[in-house]
Scaffold this active site. Structure first.
Site, short mmCIF file in Angstrom:
data_model
loop_
_atom_site.label_atom_id
_atom_site.label_comp_id
_atom_site.label_asym_id
_atom_site.label_seq_id
_atom_site.Cartn_x
_atom_site.Cartn_y
_atom_site.Cartn_z
N LYS A 98 -20.46 119.62 22.97
CA LYS A 98 -20.84 118.02 23.27
C LYS A 98 -19.70 117.21 23.31
CE LYS A 98 -24.42 118.15 24.38
NZ LYS A 98 -24.92 118.94 25.51
N GLY A 99 -18.52 117.71 23.35
CA GLY A 99 -17.27 116.88 23.66
C GLY A 99 -17.19 116.31 24.86
N GLY A 100 -17.63 117.12 25.83
CA GLY A 100 -17.00 116.87 27.17
C GLY A 100 -16.57 118.03 27.92
N THR A 101 -16.57 119.24 27.31
CA THR A 101 -16.07 120.67 27.81
C THR A 101 -16.34 120.89 29.08
OG1 THR A 101 -17.85 121.99 26.79
CG2 THR A 101 -15.92 121.35 25.42
N ARG A 179 -14.74 114.24 20.30
CA ARG A 179 -15.38 113.09 20.66
C ARG A 179 -15.77 112.23 19.24
NH1 ARG A 179 -21.26 113.54 23.82
NH2 ARG A 179 -21.73 111.42 24.13
N SER A 187 -25.66 113.38 19.92
CA SER A 187 -25.74 114.23 21.34
C SER A 187 -26.32 115.58 21.08
CB SER A 187 -24.23 114.39 22.12
OG SER A 187 -24.37 114.98 23.05
N GLY A 305 -25.05 113.78 30.16
CA GLY A 305 -25.13 112.54 30.18
C GLY A 305 -26.59 112.04 29.78
N ARG A 306 -27.31 112.77 28.86
CA ARG A 306 -28.40 112.41 28.59
C ARG A 306 -28.56 111.00 27.98
NH1 ARG A 306 -28.61 118.00 26.39
NH2 ARG A 306 -30.13 119.29 27.50
N THR A 307 -29.80 110.48 28.01
CA THR A 307 -29.92 109.16 27.08
C THR A 307 -30.28 109.67 25.61
OG1 THR A 307 -30.88 108.34 28.87
CG2 THR A 307 -31.27 107.11 26.95
N1 LIG Z 1 -18.04 113.20 33.97
C1 LIG Z 1 -19.07 113.38 33.04
N2 LIG Z 1 -20.47 113.57 33.46
C2 LIG Z 1 -21.26 113.74 32.71
N3 LIG Z 1 -20.98 113.74 31.34
C3 LIG Z 1 -20.01 113.81 30.83
C4 LIG Z 1 -18.87 113.42 31.92
N4 LIG Z 1 -17.72 113.46 31.09
C5 LIG Z 1 -18.08 113.76 29.86
N5 LIG Z 1 -19.13 113.82 29.47
C6 LIG Z 1 -19.93 114.35 28.42
O1 LIG Z 1 -20.22 115.64 28.07
C7 LIG Z 1 -21.21 115.62 27.07
C8 LIG Z 1 -21.59 117.06 26.94
O2 LIG Z 1 -20.49 117.88 26.49
P1 LIG Z 1 -20.02 119.26 26.84
O3 LIG Z 1 -20.15 119.66 28.28
O4 LIG Z 1 -19.13 119.84 25.90
O5 LIG Z 1 -21.54 120.09 26.19
S1 LIG Z 1 -22.00 121.47 25.83
O6 LIG Z 1 -21.30 121.58 24.41
O7 LIG Z 1 -21.14 122.36 26.51
O8 LIG Z 1 -23.27 121.86 25.80
C9 LIG Z 1 -22.08 114.89 27.61
O9 LIG Z 1 -22.97 114.21 26.61
P2 LIG Z 1 -24.30 113.60 26.50
O10 LIG Z 1 -23.90 112.21 27.05
O11 LIG Z 1 -24.92 113.28 25.02
O12 LIG Z 1 -25.17 114.17 27.24
C10 LIG Z 1 -21.59 113.64 28.23
O13 LIG Z 1 -21.36 112.37 27.47
#
Ligand SMILES: Nc1ncnc2c1ncn2[C@@H]1O[C@H](COP(=O)(O)OS(=O)(=O)O)[C@@H](OP(=O)(O)O)[C@H]1O
Length: 341
Positions: A98-101, A179, A187, A305-307
Site C-alpha cells: 500500500k505504499g504506491g508500488t 508511506r 489503506s 486510490g480508494r476512499t
Molecule cells: N498515481 C496513483 N494513482 C493511484 N494510486 C496511487 C498513485 N500513486 C500512489 N498511489 C497510492 O498507491 C496506493 C496503493 O499502493 P500499492 O500499489 O503499493 O498497493 S499494493 O500493495 O500493491 O496493493 C494507493 O493507496 P489507497 O489510496 O489507500 O488506495 C494510492 O494512495
C-alpha cells in the site's frame, strides 16, 4: 478390370510384392518417427524457446502471476514475444504494501530500458521452492542494456527474503516505496474491508486493550509500518547504497521528481519527466499521458486510490505516538526525513 495381387502367398506372377512391402514398412517407420518427434516437441517448441524456456514444460509456467491479490497485475500487459532473452531481475520493488508500488512500476515501465513483469510473482516469499528457472520464466524478454524488474510488496516484511535475493545476486538493486505508516495501515485495512465487509472496526483491531491504549503489534496492518525493524533485516545482507527509498507521498505530489531519483539509482537516462504526467481531477491522482505500448492516457484502476473510512482522531493520534520512535529510527537509518511526524 485391372490386375491386383491376391492376398499372400502371392503367386509367381507378382515379382514386385516384397519390394512394395519393404517400402510400406519404411513409410510406417517414418510416420512413427514423425509422430514421436511431434510428441516430444509439444510444450517446448511452441514458445519459441530461449535457453530458459526449454528448461520447463509449458504447462508448469503460469501465464500470469502466482498471486495477484487485489493488485492490477495486467494493468498493462508486458508484450513478451519477439527478440531478447528472459533474465532474472536486476532490480526489485520489495515494498511496502500500500505504499504506491503499482504506481511506481507502471510509471517506470514507460522507460524504454525497463521491462517488468506485470503481476506480482511472490517468488521470494510464497513460491521459492519452485526454483529460479520458474522465476526467470515469468520475466519478459530483454535486450542488451534493458533492466528486468518485478514488484512484490510483501518481500519487505518477509524474514527470508533478504538472504534469498542475495543468494540470487548480491548486486540486486532494491527499491522500497514508503508511506506514512498510519495512512498505510488505514489503506491496508480499507483493502481487507473491501473483500470482507464483516471484519471488526479498525479501532478494535488496532488496540489490544482500548482502555490502556495498548496497540496490537501482531496485527499485520500495524506490524508492516514498523519500517526500521524490517530494514534491519535487509541491512544484514545488503548495503544501504543498494536500497532506494521512494516517498509514497511525493510519488503522488511530484511523480516526475521521484522518478528522476529512481532513474538515477537504476543507472538509466532520465527519460521519464514532467511531460509524461497529468493530474486527473476525477481520480485525484497523477496519471500517465501515454502508457507503455499505448498512445492513450492511463490512470491506475479503482483499487488504487480508494476512499478510506473515517477513523476517530484520537485513534489516529495514538497510532502517531506509537510509530514516532520507529519513524525517527528509520529517518536516521536512511538519512532521510519523510515528514510523517
Ligand atoms: N498515481 C496513483 N494513482 C493511484 N494510486 C496511487 C498513485 N500513486 C500512489 N498511489 C497510492 O498507491 C496506493 C496503493 O499502493 P500499492 O500499489 O503499493 O498497493 S499494493 O500493495 O500493491 O496493493 C494507493 O493507496 P489507497 O489510496 O489507500 O488506495 C494510492 O494512495
Amino acid at each position: 478390370m485391372g490386375y491386383s495381387c491376391p492376398p499372400p502367398p502371392c503367386p509367381p506372377p507378382c515379382p514386385g510384392a516384397p519390394l512394395r512391402r519393404r517400402a510400406a514398412l519404411l513409410a510406417a517407420m517414418l510416420l512413427l518417427l514423425w509422430v514421436y518427434a511431434l510428441y516430444s516437441c509439444a510444450g517446448y517448441c511452441a514458445s519459441a524457446p530461449g535457453p530458459a524456456s526449454r528448461l520447463l514444460p509449458r504447462a508448469q509456467v503460469p501465464a500470469r502471476s502466482a498471486s495477484a491479490e487485489d493488485d492490477e497485475p495486467g494493468a498493462l500487459s508486458t508484450f513478451s514475444s519477439g527478440a531478447g532473452t528472459k533474465k532474472l531481475p536486476q532490480a526489485i520493488i520489495i515494498g511496502v504494501k500500500k505504499g504506491g508500488t503499482r504506481a511506481l512500476l507502471e510509471f517506470l515501465r514507460v522507460h524504454p530500458d525497463v521491462r517488468a513483469v506485470g503481476a506480482e510473482p511472490h517468488f521470494f516469499d510464497r513460491n521459492y521452492e519452485r526454483g529460479l528457472r520458474w522465476y526467470r520464466e515469468l520475466m519478459p524478454k530483454t535486450l542488451e542494456g534493458q533492466i528486468t524488474m518485478e514488484k512484490t510488496p510483501s518481500y519487505f516484511v518477509t524474514r527470508e527474503a533478504p538472504a534469498r535475493i542475495s543468494a540470487m545476486s548480491r548486486d540486486t538493486k532494491l527499491i522500497v516505496v514508503v508511506r506514512d505508516p498510519v495512512t498505510r495501515a488505514i489503506s491496508d485495512y480499507t483493502q481487507t474491508l473491501s473483500k470482507k465487509p464483516d471484519i471488526p472496526s479498525f479501532e478494535s483491531l488496532t488496540f489490544k486493550n482500548r482502555t490502556t491504549g495498548l496497540i496490537d503489534t501482531s496485527w499485520s496492518a500495524i506490524q508492516i509500518g514498523i519500517y526500521a525493524k524490517h530494514l534491519d533485516n535487509w541491512l544484514q545482507f545488503f548495503p544501504m547504497d543498494q536500497i532506494l527509498f521512494v516517498s509514497g507521498e511525493r510519488l503522488i505530489s511530484d511523480p516526475a521528481g521521484e522518478l528522476g531519483r529512481v532513474q538515477d539509482f537504476l543507472g538509466l537516462k532520465r527519460i521519464i519527466t514532467d511531460k509524461h504526467f497529468y493530474f486527473n481531477q476525477t481520480k485525484g491522482f497523477p496519471c500517465l499521458k501515454k502508457a507503455e505500448g499505448s498512445s492513450k492516457p492511463h490512470c491506475l484502476g479503482k483499487t488504487k486510490g480508494r476512499t478510506h473510512p473515517n477513523i476517530h482522531p484520537e485513534v489516529v493520534q495514538r497510532l502517531r505516538d506509537f510509530y514516532r520512535p520507529f519513524n525517527m529510527k528509520f529517518y536516521q537509518m536512511t538519512g532521510h526525513d519523510f515528514g510523517w511526524d
